[in-house]
Structures are given as structure tokens and as C-alpha cells.
Design a protein around this motif. Structure first.
Motif, PDB file in Angstrom:
ATOM      1  N   PRO A   1     -23.705 -11.677  11.579  1.00 37.80           N
ATOM      2  CA  PRO A   1     -25.058 -12.144  11.279  1.00 37.80           C
ATOM      3  C   PRO A   1     -25.113 -13.643  10.953  1.00 37.80           C
ATOM      4  O   PRO A   1     -26.137 -14.286  11.167  1.00 37.80           O
ATOM      5  CB  PRO A   1     -25.476 -11.314  10.062  1.00 37.80           C
ATOM      6  N   ASP A   2     -24.012 -14.185  10.475  1.00 39.88           N
ATOM      7  CA  ASP A   2     -23.957 -15.621  10.131  1.00 39.88           C
ATOM      8  C   ASP A   2     -23.540 -16.490  11.314  1.00 39.88           C
ATOM      9  O   ASP A   2     -23.327 -17.688  11.162  1.00 39.88           O
ATOM     10  CB  ASP A   2     -23.003 -15.834   8.964  1.00 39.88           C
ATOM     11  N   GLY A   3     -23.381 -15.857  12.500  1.00 39.16           N
ATOM     12  CA  GLY A   3     -22.978 -16.609  13.686  1.00 39.16           C
ATOM     13  C   GLY A   3     -21.477 -16.793  13.827  1.00 39.16           C
ATOM     14  O   GLY A   3     -21.012 -17.375  14.799  1.00 39.16           O
ATOM     15  N   MET A   4     -20.700 -16.283  12.861  1.00 37.01           N
ATOM     16  CA  MET A   4     -19.229 -16.407  12.908  1.00 37.01           C
ATOM     17  C   MET A   4     -18.644 -15.286  13.764  1.00 37.01           C
ATOM     18  O   MET A   4     -19.106 -14.148  13.710  1.00 37.01           O
ATOM     19  CB  MET A   4     -18.640 -16.303  11.492  1.00 37.01           C
ATOM     20  N   ARG A   5     -17.597 -15.618  14.535  1.00 35.89           N
ATOM     21  CA  ARG A   5     -16.873 -14.589  15.299  1.00 35.89           C
ATOM     22  C   ARG A   5     -16.101 -13.724  14.313  1.00 35.89           C
ATOM     23  O   ARG A   5     -15.537 -14.223  13.340  1.00 35.89           O
ATOM     24  CB  ARG A   5     -15.889 -15.240  16.275  1.00 35.89           C
ATOM     25  N   GLN A   6     -16.050 -12.425  14.591  1.00 31.27           N
ATOM     26  CA  GLN A   6     -15.365 -11.482  13.711  1.00 31.27           C
ATOM     27  C   GLN A   6     -14.525 -10.516  14.533  1.00 31.27           C
ATOM     28  O   GLN A   6     -14.822 -10.262  15.703  1.00 31.27           O
ATOM     29  CB  GLN A   6     -16.392 -10.655  12.904  1.00 31.27           C
ATOM     30  N   VAL A   7     -13.481  -9.968  13.873  1.00 31.13           N
ATOM     31  CA  VAL A   7     -12.645  -8.940  14.490  1.00 31.13           C
ATOM     32  C   VAL A   7     -12.583  -7.753  13.527  1.00 31.13           C
ATOM     33  O   VAL A   7     -12.591  -7.926  12.303  1.00 31.13           O
ATOM     34  CB  VAL A   7     -11.232  -9.471  14.845  1.00 31.13           C
ATOM     35  N   PHE A   8     -12.532  -6.554  14.096  1.00 35.34           N
ATOM     36  CA  PHE A   8     -12.571  -5.308  13.322  1.00 35.34           C
ATOM     37  C   PHE A   8     -11.154  -4.877  12.955  1.00 35.34           C
ATOM     38  O   PHE A   8     -10.273  -4.817  13.809  1.00 35.34           O
ATOM     39  CB  PHE A   8     -13.246  -4.232  14.170  1.00 35.34           C
ATOM     40  N   ALA A   9     -10.946  -4.552  11.669  1.00 31.73           N
ATOM     41  CA  ALA A   9      -9.647  -4.081  11.186  1.00 31.73           C
ATOM     42  C   ALA A   9      -9.839  -2.764  10.443  1.00 31.73           C
ATOM     43  O   ALA A   9     -10.873  -2.549   9.803  1.00 31.73           O
ATOM     44  CB  ALA A   9      -9.027  -5.114  10.254  1.00 31.73           C
ATOM     45  N   THR A  10      -8.832  -1.887  10.531  1.00 34.61           N
ATOM     46  CA  THR A  10      -8.897  -0.587   9.861  1.00 34.61           C
ATOM     47  C   THR A  10      -7.716  -0.413   8.923  1.00 34.61           C
ATOM     48  O   THR A  10      -6.632  -0.946   9.158  1.00 34.61           O
ATOM     49  CB  THR A  10      -8.912   0.561  10.894  1.00 34.61           C
ATOM     50  N   GLN A  11      -7.948   0.375   7.861  1.00 37.19           N
ATOM     51  CA  GLN A  11      -6.908   0.635   6.864  1.00 37.19           C
ATOM     52  C   GLN A  11      -6.391   2.054   7.045  1.00 37.19           C
ATOM     53  O   GLN A  11      -7.175   3.011   7.088  1.00 37.19           O
ATOM     54  CB  GLN A  11      -7.496   0.455   5.457  1.00 37.19           C
ATOM     55  N   ARG A  12      -5.072   2.183   7.125  1.00 36.59           N
ATOM     56  CA  ARG A  12      -4.450   3.492   7.332  1.00 36.59           C
ATOM     57  C   ARG A  12      -4.635   4.361   6.098  1.00 36.59           C
ATOM     58  O   ARG A  12      -4.443   3.905   4.982  1.00 36.59           O
ATOM     59  CB  ARG A  12      -2.961   3.347   7.627  1.00 36.59           C
ATOM     60  N   GLY A  13      -4.937   5.636   6.332  1.00 37.11           N
ATOM     61  CA  GLY A  13      -5.135   6.559   5.218  1.00 37.11           C
ATOM     62  C   GLY A  13      -4.022   7.573   5.089  1.00 37.11           C
ATOM     63  O   GLY A  13      -4.150   8.542   4.343  1.00 37.11           O
ATOM     64  N   TYR A  14      -2.905   7.376   5.791  1.00 35.18           N
ATOM     65  CA  TYR A  14      -1.856   8.400   5.819  1.00 35.18           C
ATOM     66  C   TYR A  14      -0.500   7.769   6.139  1.00 35.18           C
ATOM     67  O   TYR A  14      -0.435   6.638   6.599  1.00 35.18           O
ATOM     68  CB  TYR A  14      -2.181   9.450   6.902  1.00 35.18           C
ATOM     69  N   GLY A  15       0.561   8.529   5.884  1.00 29.33           N
ATOM     70  CA  GLY A  15       1.907   8.159   6.341  1.00 29.33           C
ATOM     71  C   GLY A  15       2.595   7.088   5.510  1.00 29.33           C
ATOM     72  O   GLY A  15       2.115   6.676   4.455  1.00 29.33           O
ATOM     73  N   ASP A  16       3.745   6.633   6.027  1.00 26.97           N
ATOM     74  CA  ASP A  16       4.579   5.651   5.336  1.00 26.97           C
ATOM     75  C   ASP A  16       3.847   4.338   5.104  1.00 26.97           C
ATOM     76  O   ASP A  16       4.160   3.613   4.176  1.00 26.97           O
ATOM     77  CB  ASP A  16       5.856   5.352   6.149  1.00 26.97           C
ATOM     78  N   TRP A  17       2.915   4.023   5.948  1.00 24.65           N
ATOM     79  CA  TRP A  17       2.216   2.735   5.873  1.00 24.65           C
ATOM     80  C   TRP A  17       0.784   2.904   5.365  1.00 24.65           C
ATOM     81  O   TRP A  17      -0.080   2.085   5.645  1.00 24.65           O
ATOM     82  CB  TRP A  17       2.246   2.045   7.244  1.00 24.65           C
ATOM     83  N   LYS A  18       0.545   3.960   4.588  1.00 22.40           N
ATOM     84  CA  LYS A  18      -0.788   4.196   4.010  1.00 22.40           C
ATOM     85  C   LYS A  18      -1.258   2.938   3.271  1.00 22.40           C
ATOM     86  O   LYS A  18      -0.466   2.280   2.608  1.00 22.40           O
ATOM     87  CB  LYS A  18      -0.721   5.380   3.049  1.00 22.40           C
ATOM     88  N   ASP A  19      -2.529   2.625   3.421  1.00 17.23           N
ATOM     89  CA  ASP A  19      -3.195   1.482   2.775  1.00 17.23           C
ATOM     90  C   ASP A  19      -2.929   0.133   3.445  1.00 17.23           C
ATOM     91  O   ASP A  19      -3.536  -0.857   3.065  1.00 17.23           O
ATOM     92  CB  ASP A  19      -2.870   1.384   1.270  1.00 17.23           C
ATOM     93  N   TRP A  20      -2.013   0.074   4.409  1.00 14.65           N
ATOM     94  CA  TRP A  20      -1.813  -1.170   5.164  1.00 14.65           C
ATOM     95  C   TRP A  20      -2.901  -1.254   6.231  1.00 14.65           C
ATOM     96  O   TRP A  20      -3.474  -0.242   6.639  1.00 14.65           O
ATOM     97  CB  TRP A  20      -0.434  -1.185   5.818  1.00 14.65           C
ATOM     98  N   TRP A  21      -3.169  -2.458   6.701  1.00 13.81           N
ATOM     99  CA  TRP A  21      -4.233  -2.695   7.681  1.00 13.81           C
ATOM    100  C   TRP A  21      -3.665  -2.871   9.080  1.00 13.81           C
ATOM    101  O   TRP A  21      -2.538  -3.361   9.245  1.00 13.81           O
ATOM    102  CB  TRP A  21      -5.046  -3.923   7.271  1.00 13.81           C
ATOM    103  N   GLU A  22      -4.478  -2.479  10.073  1.00 19.95           N
ATOM    104  CA  GLU A  22      -4.053  -2.542  11.472  1.00 19.95           C
ATOM    105  C   GLU A  22      -5.273  -2.723  12.361  1.00 19.95           C
ATOM    106  O   GLU A  22      -6.412  -2.552  11.929  1.00 19.95           O
ATOM    107  CB  GLU A  22      -3.325  -1.248  11.855  1.00 19.95           C
ATOM    108  N   PHE A  23      -4.997  -3.046  13.614  1.00 12.64           N
ATOM    109  CA  PHE A  23      -6.041  -3.025  14.629  1.00 12.64           C
ATOM    110  C   PHE A  23      -6.060  -1.608  15.182  1.00 12.64           C
ATOM    111  O   PHE A  23      -5.004  -1.027  15.435  1.00 12.64           O
ATOM    112  CB  PHE A  23      -5.761  -4.068  15.718  1.00 12.64           C
ATOM    113  N   PRO A  24      -7.251  -0.998  15.344  1.00  8.09           N
ATOM    114  CA  PRO A  24      -7.296   0.397  15.775  1.00  8.09           C
ATOM    115  C   PRO A  24      -6.738   0.582  17.181  1.00  8.09           C
ATOM    116  O   PRO A  24      -6.745  -0.336  17.989  1.00  8.09           O
ATOM    117  CB  PRO A  24      -8.793   0.735  15.714  1.00  8.09           C
ATOM    118  N   GLY A  25      -6.266   1.781  17.445  1.00  7.89           N
ATOM    119  CA  GLY A  25      -5.687   2.114  18.737  1.00  7.89           C
ATOM    120  C   GLY A  25      -4.755   3.298  18.572  1.00  7.89           C
ATOM    121  O   GLY A  25      -4.930   4.100  17.668  1.00  7.89           O
ATOM    122  N   GLY A  26      -3.754   3.392  19.433  1.00  7.39           N
ATOM    123  CA  GLY A  26      -2.821   4.506  19.325  1.00  7.39           C
ATOM    124  C   GLY A  26      -1.914   4.616  20.528  1.00  7.39           C
ATOM    125  O   GLY A  26      -1.831   3.708  21.353  1.00  7.39           O
ATOM    126  N   LYS A  27      -1.239   5.759  20.591  1.00  5.91           N
ATOM    127  CA  LYS A  27      -0.224   5.982  21.625  1.00  5.91           C
ATOM    128  C   LYS A  27      -0.843   6.192  23.000  1.00  5.91           C
ATOM    129  O   LYS A  27      -1.904   6.774  23.138  1.00  5.91           O
ATOM    130  CB  LYS A  27       0.628   7.200  21.270  1.00  5.91           C
TER     131      LYS A  27
END
Length: 140
Positions: A20-46
Motif C-alpha cells: 500500500p505504501d508503494g514499496m516492493r514486498q516479498v511473502f515469507a512464512t514461519q514453520r509450525g512444525y519439525g526441527d526448524w519450527k519457528d524459523w522463516w522460509e519462502f513457501p514451496g515444497g518437494k
């Protein structure tokens, strides 16, 4: 990479928008499970056997975020050795075509700008994208 280490081949969506402010943005998600729970990543998968990377990415985003995306330019291929496996991650610049990015598997999500990109705790492989992504977010 040790000869016995298994390789996991994944795709990641760098979902971009102009905020909304005209700035470019990228979407990030936080893992809710596993060894890396609470770390952030770009969504996707196998990538499933016989599946093309862009098709896998569109399927994963449908499954994880209930949205349809357009997978565009390939930004990078990241190679990273985690303790238990070697990761090959193909990263694509994407945009949402329809849907609202509902969190079906992650515990949190955020839109980040070049200035806020390093404000979250990234998974080590995803962190390797930050320099080029920061330039991309600033460039337009």
C-alpha cells in the motif's frame, strides 16, 4: 556433500507485490512444525517424481496457502547441506493470480520489504537468497 547424504529437491516461491505504501514486498512464512519450527522460509515444497518445477510450485502453494500463483522468472538455485540431507532449492519470482494466501500449514506469515527482509530468523538455505532479493526489492 557426502556421497551417502540424500538430496531433497524443492521449489520456493518468492511471491512479490507492491504494498500500500508503494514499496516492493516479498511473502515469507514461519514453520509450525519439525526441527526448524519457528524459523522463516519462502513457501514451496518437494517436487514429485515426473513433475516440472513450476508445476510443483503452483501445486504446493495451492496446498499450503489456498492461492493460485503465476511462477515466473527463476531467480536462483540454492545448494545447501543441512545436517541430515543436501537441499537443492529452485527459487522462482511469483505473483498471486487468485486467492488470499491463507495459512493452512504455517504458523505465521509476513510481507517484507528490502528494509525488513533481515528482521526474521531465516532457514539457512533461504537466507542465501537475501542479498539478491534485497537488490530486487530496492530496484523498482
Amino acid at each position: 556433500m557426502s556421497a551417502r547424504m540424500k538430496t531433497v529437491h524443492v521449489v520456493a516461491a518468492l511471491i512479490m507485490r507492491t504494498g500500500p505504501d508503494g514499496m516492493r514486498q516479498v511473502f515469507a512464512t514461519q514453520r509450525g512444525y519439525g526441527d526448524w519450527k519457528d524459523w522463516w522460509e519462502f513457501p514451496g515444497g518437494k517436487i514429485e517424481p515426473g513433475e516440472l518445477p513450476r508445476d510443483a510450485l503452483c501445486r504446493e502453494i495451492r496446498e499450503e496457502l489456498a492461492a493460485e500463483i503465476s511462477a515466473g522468472q527463476a531467480l536462483a538455485v540454492i545448494e545447501y547441506d543441512y545436517p541430515d540431507f543436501h537441499l537443492t532449492m529452485e527459487c522462482f519470482l511469483c505473483s498471486v493470480v487468485s486467492g488470499t494466501l491463507e495459512l493452512l500449514e504455517h504458523e505465521n506469515a509476513v510481507w517484507l520489504t528490502a528494509e525488513t527482509l533481515r528482521s526474521v530468523k531465516w532457514l539457512p538455505a533461504d537466507a542465501q537468497l537475501l542479498d539478491s532479493l534485497e537488490q530486487l526489492l530496492k530496484s523498482s
